[in-house]
Scaffold this motif. Sequence first.
Motif, PDB file in Angstrom:
ATOM      1  N   LYS A  50       0.816  -1.220   0.000  1.00 57.81           N
ATOM      2  CA  LYS A  50       0.000   0.000   0.000  1.00 57.81           C
ATOM      3  C   LYS A  50       0.848   1.268   0.000  1.00 57.81           C
ATOM      4  N   LEU A  51       1.897   1.289   0.798  1.00 57.99           N
ATOM      5  CA  LEU A  51       2.676   2.518   0.949  1.00 57.99           C
ATOM      6  C   LEU A  51       3.720   2.730  -0.134  1.00 57.99           C
ATOM      7  N   PHE A  52       4.329   1.653  -0.598  1.00 51.44           N
ATOM      8  CA  PHE A  52       5.458   1.787  -1.515  1.00 51.44           C
ATOM      9  C   PHE A  52       5.213   1.178  -2.892  1.00 51.44           C
ATOM     10  N   ILE A  58      -8.028   6.804   3.578  1.00 53.31           N
ATOM     11  CA  ILE A  58      -8.329   5.673   4.463  1.00 53.31           C
ATOM     12  C   ILE A  58      -7.429   4.477   4.140  1.00 53.31           C
ATOM     13  N   TYR A  59      -7.092   4.301   2.867  1.00 49.07           N
ATOM     14  CA  TYR A  59      -6.181   3.224   2.485  1.00 49.07           C
ATOM     15  C   TYR A  59      -4.746   3.556   2.902  1.00 49.07           C
ATOM     16  N   GLY A  60      -4.387   4.827   2.886  1.00 49.16           N
ATOM     17  CA  GLY A  60      -3.082   5.246   3.372  1.00 49.16           C
ATOM     18  C   GLY A  60      -2.936   4.995   4.863  1.00 49.16           C
ATOM     19  N   LEU A  61      -3.994   5.310   5.625  1.00 48.62           N
ATOM     20  CA  LEU A  61      -3.991   5.024   7.056  1.00 48.62           C
ATOM     21  C   LEU A  61      -3.867   3.518   7.292  1.00 48.62           C
ATOM     22  N   ALA A  62      -4.597   2.735   6.503  1.00 50.16           N
ATOM     23  CA  ALA A  62      -4.489   1.276   6.615  1.00 50.16           C
ATOM     24  C   ALA A  62      -3.069   0.823   6.321  1.00 50.16           C
ATOM     25  N   GLY A  63      -2.441   1.412   5.310  1.00 54.30           N
ATOM     26  CA  GLY A  63      -1.063   1.067   4.970  1.00 54.30           C
ATOM     27  C   GLY A  63      -0.092   1.381   6.101  1.00 54.30           C
ATOM     28  N   VAL A  64      -0.283   2.535   6.730  1.00 51.99           N
ATOM     29  CA  VAL A  64       0.572   2.913   7.865  1.00 51.99           C
ATOM     30  C   VAL A  64       0.375   1.941   9.021  1.00 51.99           C
ATOM     31  N   LEU A  65      -0.892   1.619   9.339  1.00 52.89           N
ATOM     32  CA  LEU A  65      -1.167   0.657  10.411  1.00 52.89           C
ATOM     33  C   LEU A  65      -0.581  -0.719  10.092  1.00 52.89           C
ATOM     34  N   GLU A  66      -0.710  -1.142   8.846  1.00 48.07           N
ATOM     35  CA  GLU A  66      -0.198  -2.458   8.461  1.00 48.07           C
ATOM     36  C   GLU A  66       1.331  -2.485   8.487  1.00 48.07           C
TER      37      GLU A  66
END
Length: 135
Positions: free
Chosen positions: A37-39, A55-63
Amino acid sequence: MIPIEEKTTFPANWAPRLLSVLRIVVGLLFLAHGIVKLFGFPAGAQPGQVALFSIYGLAGVLEFAGGLLIVARLLTRPVAFLLSGEMAFAYFIAHAPVSFFPGVNGGEAAILFCFVFLYLAAAGPGPWSLDARSR
């Protein structure tokens, strides 16, 4: 022939160690979702790189961060509880609207991560952890 005492102690001795193995493998898989997601790595992986402030960026950070903390064996219980909630939220936001059935909506991984993280929140990190050393 294995003595009866060894038969009964083998599972008892290895269950905590396998809990640590489960935590490490699940943490690495979750970390991989965050990296995608992030990279956007590896190229062609779904969903690809997402906007950080979404919201997908937040999910990526959490993951990504949560996966690192789970693998690193640090703050396992609270992080696992948070990630369990993230996966429940992800299932109901992204998968359940598509279909009621997980086989159709592609939500099997979200359900599995949710309940494995819930188990880790209750069971702890296992003996091979930084959390266990601090006790």
